[in-house]
Scaffold this active site. Sequence first.
Site, PDB file in Angstrom:
ATOM      1  N   VAL A 113       0.594  -1.168   0.034  1.00  0.00           N
ATOM      2  CA  VAL A 113       0.619  -0.438   0.108  1.00  0.00           C
ATOM      3  C   VAL A 113       1.310   1.917   0.007  1.00  0.00           C
ATOM      4  O   VAL A 113       1.474   1.488   0.930  1.00  0.00           O
ATOM      5  CB  VAL A 113      -0.366  -0.569   1.116  1.00  0.00           C
ATOM      6  CG1 VAL A 113      -2.171   1.829   0.866  1.00  0.00           C
ATOM      7  CG2 VAL A 113      -1.516  -0.661   1.433  1.00  0.00           C
ATOM      8  N   CYS A 114       1.240   1.932  -0.571  1.00  0.00           N
ATOM      9  CA  CYS A 114       1.527   2.993  -1.194  1.00  0.00           C
ATOM     10  C   CYS A 114       2.555   3.419  -1.340  1.00  0.00           C
ATOM     11  O   CYS A 114       3.991   3.032  -1.952  1.00  0.00           O
ATOM     12  CB  CYS A 114       0.956   4.432   0.018  1.00  0.00           C
ATOM     13  SG  CYS A 114       1.338   5.807  -0.098  1.00  0.00           S
TER      14      CYS A 114
END
Length: 337
Positions: A113-114
Site C-alpha cells: 500500500v502506498c
Amino acid sequence: MDPTRAGASPLLVTVLLFPGVRLLDVTGPIEVFTAADGFGGRYRIRTVSADGREVTTSAGTRIGADLAAAEATDTSDVLVVPGGPGWERLIKDDALLDLVRTLHARSRRTASVCTGAFLLAAAGLLDGRRATTHWRQARDLALRFPAVRVEPDALFVRDGAVMTSAGVSAGIDLSLALVEEHFGGETARSVAKDLVVFMQRPGGQSQFSVRARAPRTRQDALRRALDAVVQDPGGEHTLTAMARRAGLSPRHTARLFHDELGTTPARYVEQVRVEAAQALLESGDDPLPAVARRTGFGSPESLRRAFARHLSTTPGAYRARFRTTGTAGQAPEQRAS
C-alpha cells in the site's frame, strides 16, 4: 484453490507492522477483509511485527501485533506491506527488509500500500516487475530502483504474485479486487457498499481525473469554464459557449487554454467526455448509444473514434476489461502466478 467450497478454511491475511507505519495503510485493507466476512467471504486477519510488540504509527497511534514475524511460519494467502512517510529511512533498515523477504516467501500473494512499494523494491521483490506507488513518490521509486517498471498514475498494478497500490484509498481498491478474486463480484460490491466506497475503480485507472491533472490556473474565468465541462460533460461546450460562460471572447478563451493548460478547448472537452464515458461503461449497463448521448458524443461512432484516440481501444473492449476490479475474470492458475 476455491475458497467458497464447503468446509474451506478462511484465507489468511498477514499485515506487517513496523514503527512509523501509516495508520490507514494498515486499517484500510483490514476493514475490507473483515467486512467481507459479513457478505460471504472468509478471512482470518493477523498482524505481525519484528518482535511481536505493538508499534507506534506515524500518526502517534499505537497498534498491537498478534505475534512476532518469526512465529508466522504458516503460509499466508495475502501479505500486506503498508507504507509510511519515513520510507527513506525504512529502505535502509536491513532487518526490516529481511523480514519482508521472509514473509513474502511464505505468502501466495504480496500486496503493498502506498510507499510500501519502496520496501518491496528495496527487498528486491519488484525487480523486472511493473509497480506503482503514491504519485508524489513515483519519480523517486523509478530513480532509486531502475529495475522496477513504474506506472506513475495507476491506482494499483498486479504483476504475477505481487500487487502494488497508490495512496491510502487505492489500498482499499486493491483489497476489494482481492475480495472479488477470492469470493466473487457480489461479495466485493457488498463490501464496497457497506464501507461507502466505490467498487468500480479498476487498477488500470488513473489516480487522477482530467480536471485534477490539469495545471492549476490563476484565471477565475478559465476555472469556471473548466468546472462547467466536468459538471455536465454532455452539455454544450463549444468554444463560443465556453467563452460566454467565462465572460471572455472566443479568441481570448482559446489563448488561455493554450497558455495555462497547454491544450485546446476541444481537446479538453473530449478528454472529460471520454472519462465520463469510462465511468458509465464501468458502472452500468447502458447501451453505447445512451452512453454516447449522455456524455456529449452524440453517436456511438463518435464515441468509438474518441476512445481510439485517447485509449487505443473500443468502448466495448473497455467495458469488458474494466467492468470489474480487474482480477475476477482470470483463471485460478493465473491468479496464483
